[in-house]
Design a protein around this motif. Structure first.
Motif, mmCIF file in Angstrom:
data_model
loop_
_atom_site.group_PDB
_atom_site.id
_atom_site.type_symbol
_atom_site.label_atom_id
_atom_site.label_comp_id
_atom_site.label_asym_id
_atom_site.label_seq_id
_atom_site.Cartn_x
_atom_site.Cartn_y
_atom_site.Cartn_z
ATOM 1 N N ASP A 122 0.844 -1.186 0.000
ATOM 2 C CA ASP A 122 0.000 0.000 0.000
ATOM 3 C C ASP A 122 0.885 1.244 0.000
ATOM 4 O O ASP A 122 1.826 1.348 0.799
ATOM 5 C CB ASP A 122 -0.909 -0.004 1.229
ATOM 6 N N ILE A 123 0.608 2.188 -0.915
ATOM 7 C CA ILE A 123 1.480 3.354 -1.051
ATOM 8 C C ILE A 123 1.427 4.255 0.182
ATOM 9 O O ILE A 123 2.311 5.099 0.361
ATOM 10 C CB ILE A 123 1.126 4.162 -2.311
ATOM 11 N N GLN A 124 0.419 4.097 1.026
ATOM 12 C CA GLN A 124 0.340 4.888 2.254
ATOM 13 C C GLN A 124 0.963 4.175 3.449
ATOM 14 O O GLN A 124 1.000 4.738 4.542
ATOM 15 C CB GLN A 124 -1.134 5.209 2.579
ATOM 16 N N SER A 125 1.459 2.957 3.262
ATOM 17 C CA SER A 125 1.975 2.168 4.373
ATOM 18 C C SER A 125 3.450 2.490 4.633
ATOM 19 O O SER A 125 4.173 2.943 3.738
ATOM 20 C CB SER A 125 1.829 0.670 4.064
ATOM 21 N N LYS A 365 -5.926 16.770 7.796
ATOM 22 C CA LYS A 365 -5.309 15.697 7.031
ATOM 23 C C LYS A 365 -4.147 16.245 6.214
ATOM 24 O O LYS A 365 -4.162 17.386 5.775
ATOM 25 C CB LYS A 365 -6.332 15.061 6.085
ATOM 26 N N PRO A 366 -3.094 15.420 6.003
ATOM 27 C CA PRO A 366 -2.022 15.871 5.105
ATOM 28 C C PRO A 366 -2.533 16.046 3.695
ATOM 29 O O PRO A 366 -3.550 15.478 3.292
ATOM 30 C CB PRO A 366 -0.987 14.738 5.206
ATOM 31 N N GLU A 367 -1.790 16.845 2.907
ATOM 32 C CA GLU A 367 -2.248 17.189 1.570
ATOM 33 C C GLU A 367 -2.417 15.963 0.692
ATOM 34 O O GLU A 367 -3.309 15.906 -0.153
ATOM 35 C CB GLU A 367 -1.234 18.154 0.924
ATOM 36 N N SER A 368 -1.551 14.940 0.858
ATOM 37 C CA SER A 368 -1.613 13.753 0.012
ATOM 38 C C SER A 368 -2.854 12.905 0.274
ATOM 39 O O SER A 368 -3.252 12.111 -0.570
ATOM 40 C CB SER A 368 -0.360 12.906 0.213
#
Length: 535
Positions: A122-125, A365-368
């Motif tokens: 997962d790209i957020q992991s 929340k962060p921008e991404s």
């Protein structure tokens, strides 16, 4: 007896020679992916037959590299090595930065090998960030060399490479990775073309150096189109990414053991099976809040007994004062709260005494992770709103036909070129990245806030430019605005103002705005001076 002694000595000498030869025996075929082959002696379990008995474990066969890695190696050994050699001819900081570029390509090669061995995380992991850690750190070194040597005469060379190293971030573009490389080439050419312009009559080595760097982009685009045209591909049947990194970093531990080896290696026995509780009685229910109760809540008769007590049920309730009753005081209904009664304890009045809740505020929340909104260009009254652009629109540069009463607000745009036609009132940029602005004339000012890598060209007149928290800005002034434009900066770095030459044929002259201020006390007065760096 004499012959027996001589025979024993000869056997001992032969044994000694064989023992000396064993450590030097290596597999003639080394693994091409950087995993070194292991000697035969390391593949025999303790206590197993060294002559090839059933207890011996097989050697890890060297696996050939995928074609995608072979072609990436050809790119590194070709255009990247040529660029490094050209940088070494120039020497100094240019050669140091090119070595960092070579390390960045090596880190991306390692990342590509991981993608051939592992499943996509997962790209957020945190796992994905761990896989990208080496690539990000080496790319950061390239930019740090530029930032630490702004006074260098080769600053344009360092900026060319620093702006272009972002081409390696194509691996994060899951739809059109070649667009990332093309955008980074445009950023690199902004400084690289200046290098060519400055040295085309002086030293052709610098011109060839810039052209060699451009060729890396062309080769990388061809490589991505051939192997990853629609984004980076991972191995759907692969292992965990962290395990793949461990195998690459520690190839000596990548030994495949057979079941016979595992059973004869003397390891710990398997754990016993878990006990079965098929006939065990269920545990008693836990009381609410962990506090034992004196009565069973299942007995509903106790509830009705409490209700039938009559007025005794409400005997412990506090009577509301008539002055606090809203149905008797209509004025209280217009307010937002009712006056509180007598304070009975400190804990009951803790919130009212502080005036607000002590709960922690919710962090944004962060921008991404925020929901991406569609781009918008809209005129509301006398105000133009330009928002949420990521790149230029399909028709090219974004053009705005403004009048003298119009103000323009640009927010949350990335890598967007905006052309303002006509004389507008004012322009404001907020939270934008790599936005280019071309204007005719303004009545008031251009206000730029938290917008790194900002570029602007003034064709007419502009009274005021205000920059706040801007990291990297290039401003091109016209001849008409030389004597009237004022520039105000706050918490800004890397701001350069380009002035036109004496004649129309002359190039722009770049002047840097001061970043460091020295303050001293003289005769009781604080005096501030610009810090100058000589040499």
């Amino acid at each position: 007896m004499n012959n027996l002694t001589t025979l024993i000595k000869r056997l001992e000498a032969a044994t000694s020679r064989l023992e000396d030869m064993v450590p030097t025996i290596q597999d003639p075929s080394a693994a091409s992916n950087g995993v070194a082959s292991l000697p035969e002696s390391g593949l025999t379990a303790p206590g197993a037959d060294a002559r090839g008995g059933p207890a011996s474990s097989p050697r890890l066969a060297p696996t050939p590299l995928p074609p995608a890695i072979d072609d990436f190696d050809a790119l590194i050994n070709g255009d990247v090595k040529t660029f490094v050699n050209m940088s070494e001819e120039i020497g100094g900081l240019v050669a140091e930065q090119s070595a960092a570029v070579l390390r960045a390509f090596a880190a991306e090669r390692k990342f590509l090998i991981v993608t051939t061995k592992a499943k996509k995380p997962d790209i957020q992991s945190p796992v994905y960030m761990e896989v990208l850690k080496d690539l990000q750190s080496t790319m950061g070194v390239v930019n740090d060399i530029r930032e630490a040597n702004r006074a260098s005469p080769l600053f344009k060379h360092l900026s060319t490479v620093s702006e272009g190293i972002g081409m390696l971030s194509w691996v994060a573009n899951e739809t059109k990775p070649t667009d990332t490389i093309s955008e980074m080439l445009t950023s690199a050419q902004y400084f690289g073309n200046r290098v060519i312009q400055d040295y085309k009559e002086k030293d052709q080595t610098h011109v060839q150096w810039a052209q060699t760097f451009y060729r890396i982009f062309k080769s990388l685009v061809g490589y991505v189109k051939q192997h990853h045209p629609s984004g980076l591909t991972w191995n759907p049947n692969g292992v965990d990414p962290l395990q793949a990194i461990e195998e690459i970093n520690n190839p000596d531990q990548s030994v495949i053991r057979s079941p016979a080896t595992q059973s004869s290696a003397g390891g710990p026995p398997p754990p016993p099976p878990l006990p079965k509780f098929d006939n065990a009685p269920p545990p008693p229910p836990m009381p609410p809040n962990g506090v034992p109760t004196s009565r069973s809540p299942a007995d509903m008769g106790a509830v009705f007994d409490e209700i039938s007590r009559g007025e005794a049920v409400t005997s412990k309730l506090r009577k509301v004062d008539p002055s606090s009753q809203t149905h008797k005081n209509p004025s209280l209904r217009a307010g937002s709260s009712v006056p509180s009664g007598p304070v009975r304890s400190d804990s009951q009045n803790s919130l009212s005494s502080h005036g607000k809740s002590t709960l922690p505020s919710k962090k944004p929340k962060p921008e991404s992770m925020r929901t991406k909104k569609p781009p918008k260009t809209e005129l509301e009254g006398n105000k133009w709103l330009i928002e949420n652009y990521d790149g230029n629109p399909p028709e090219g540069m974004l053009e705005i036909n403004a009048s003298i009463s119009h103000s323009i607000l640009v927010s949350r745009c990335t890598k967007t070129a905006i052309r303002v036609i006509g004389k507008a009132n004012a322009i404001s940029l907020d939270n934008c990245t790599q936005v280019s602005l071309v204007i005719d004339s303004l009545v008031s000012s251009v206000d730029v806030i938290k917008s790194p890598k900002f570029e602007m060209q003034v064709l007419g007149t502009l009274p005021t430019i205000m920059l706040d928290q801007v990291g990297g800005a290039a401003i091109y002034l016209s001849r008409e605005s030389l004597e009237v434009t004022e520039v105000f900066t706050s918490k800004c770095t890397g701001v350069n103002v380009n002035l036109p030459g004496r004649t129309e044929e002359d190039d722009y002259v770049e002047r840097a705005l001061p970043e460091q201020i020295k303050s001293v006390v003289r005769d009781g007065v604080v005096v501030s001076e610009i810090v100058e760096h000589a040499g």
